[in-house]
Design an enzyme around this catalytic site. Structure first.
Site, mmCIF file in Angstrom:
data_model
loop_
_atom_site.group_PDB
_atom_site.id
_atom_site.type_symbol
_atom_site.label_atom_id
_atom_site.label_comp_id
_atom_site.label_asym_id
_atom_site.label_seq_id
_atom_site.Cartn_x
_atom_site.Cartn_y
_atom_site.Cartn_z
ATOM 1 N N CYS A 11 -2.437 9.612 -6.432
ATOM 2 C CA CYS A 11 -3.566 9.316 -5.548
ATOM 3 C C CYS A 11 -4.612 10.418 -5.711
ATOM 4 O O CYS A 11 -4.308 11.603 -5.540
ATOM 5 C CB CYS A 11 -3.124 9.252 -4.093
ATOM 6 N N LYS A 17 0.864 -1.180 0.000
ATOM 7 C CA LYS A 17 0.000 0.000 0.000
ATOM 8 C C LYS A 17 0.899 1.228 0.000
ATOM 9 O O LYS A 17 1.971 1.226 0.626
ATOM 10 C CB LYS A 17 -0.864 -0.001 1.277
HETATM 11 O O1 LIG Z 1 -7.442 6.524 -1.598
HETATM 12 C C1 LIG Z 1 -6.368 5.867 -1.676
HETATM 13 O O2 LIG Z 1 -5.692 5.478 -0.692
HETATM 14 C C2 LIG Z 1 -5.901 5.596 -3.070
HETATM 15 N N1 LIG Z 1 -6.853 5.186 -3.957
HETATM 16 C C3 LIG Z 1 -6.578 5.005 -5.286
HETATM 17 O O3 LIG Z 1 -7.453 4.635 -6.085
HETATM 18 N N2 LIG Z 1 -5.295 5.220 -5.734
HETATM 19 C C4 LIG Z 1 -4.305 5.622 -4.904
HETATM 20 O O4 LIG Z 1 -3.157 5.820 -5.371
HETATM 21 C C5 LIG Z 1 -4.606 5.806 -3.511
HETATM 22 CL CL1 LIG Z 1 -3.336 6.282 -2.422
#
Ligand SMILES: O=C(O)c1[nH]c(=O)[nH]c(=O)c1Cl
Length: 311
Positions: free
Chosen positions: A129, A45
């Site tokens: 993100c 993650k």
């Molecule tokens: O809301 C998120 O954690 C998230 N959600 C996404 O769809 N892509 C990302 O790079 C991230 Cl970091």
């Protein structure tokens, strides 16, 4: 281990990995990925210096042909993942995904990775993100991305890739490729979710996600055309030594085959993996192997990047 070395002569079975964010936030999840017999690599993650709860729930919703999420970068924090790497033997390469809340946080984590002699891994800087409230997707600001990469590569000497958002204009493919080709990147991972979509429950006339008034990143089979366009568009423009991890919309072997035709070296699976579980890797690998056998292909190189156009 940098991506190109790692996959130089890999067989089909090593092609797949999880999409960052899927089954990779806790030690338990990472262990399950590490022990999953088929996937050839894994990614954490995206991490921030300190642990984060992320956005309020509900923040993930399954759609008929995909998903929408506004997680908000929930993660256990940088040190937790560094400890994980130290305390677990790597049966497969672990890509460390970093996503600072600011340029300073990106640089802080990359300095720590550069200065950590025990860390020889492949790092992926997430510039895409879409769900951190108030934080733009850096990769949509070509100048800011260029400045950041210029600063990063002034000190970072280990293998480093970039996670990109989808682009929707050929001129934008040109512009981001012009920036990325200036740097010794190991890879580009494209696409991240399609940012700031909205899903509505028309019975209650209400959005389905709590954060950001319901806006979230869209993934799953409905984004496959956008993912294929970005893999193909960037493969046609990036230096050959910048490899591409194809992400987005992969639900079966045929989708993975399409990503490879567009030039993907490896293929990551997100929404489908989350909904179906880790057995997805076995199923999709078998489907891809069957397609290759039916076509008489012995290795990925027999067809990688060999998409035909209509003359
Ligand atoms: O809301 C998120 O954690 C998230 N959600 C996404 O769809 N892509 C990302 O790079 C991230 Cl970091």
């Amino acid at each position: 281990v940098d991506l190109s070395a790692q996959i130089a002569n890999m067989s089909v079975k090593n092609l797949f990995l999880n999409a960052s964010g899927i089954h990779c936030q806790t030690e338990e999840e990472l262990d399950e990925l590490m022990n999953e017999p088929v996937s050839g690599a894994m990614v954490t993650k995206s991490m921030t210096p300190k642990s984060r709860f992320g956005n309020p729930l509900p923040r993930y919703y399954r759609l008929a042909n995909g998903s929408i999420n506004s997680m908000g970068l929930p993660n256990q924090g940088f040190d937790y993942y560094m400890d994980y790497l130290k305390n677990h033997d790597q049966k497969k390469p672990i890509i460390v995904s970093v996503a600072g809340m600011s340029k300073e946080e990106d640089l802080e984590m990359l300095h720590q990775l550069q200065d950590n002699d025990g860390y020889q891994g492949l790092t992926e800087l997430n510039l895409s993100c879409p769900n951190v409230i108030g934080k733009p997707q850096m990769a949509y600001d070509f100048e800011a991305a260029d400045d950041l990469l210029h600063e990063v590569f002034s000190f970072y000497k280990k293998p480093l890739g970039i996670k990109l958002p989808p682009y929707f204009d050929l001129v934008h493919f040109d512009m981001i490729a012009e920036v990325l080709n200036k740097y010794p990147l190991s890879h580009v991972n494209t696409i991240n979710s399609v940012g700031n979509g909205l899903w509505i429950d028309t019975n209650s006339e209400t959005v389905v996600l709590k954060p950001k008034g319901g806006f979230g990143g869209v993934g799953g089979s409905m984004v496959l055309p956008t993912a294929l366009g970005n893999v193909r568009g960037l493969r046609q423009r990036l230096n050959d030594d910048i490899k591409i991890i194809g992400t987005g919309g992969v639900t079966n072997g045929g989708d993975a085959f399409a990503h490879i035709l567009c030039g993907a070296e490896m293929v990551s699976i997100g929404t489908q993996l989350y909904e179906e579980g880790l057995t997805t890797f076995e199923r999709v690998t078998k489907e891809l192997t069957d397609i290759m056998e039916a076509k008489g292909y012995k290795s990925l190189d027999d067809f990688r990047g060999k998409l035909k156009v209509i003359e």
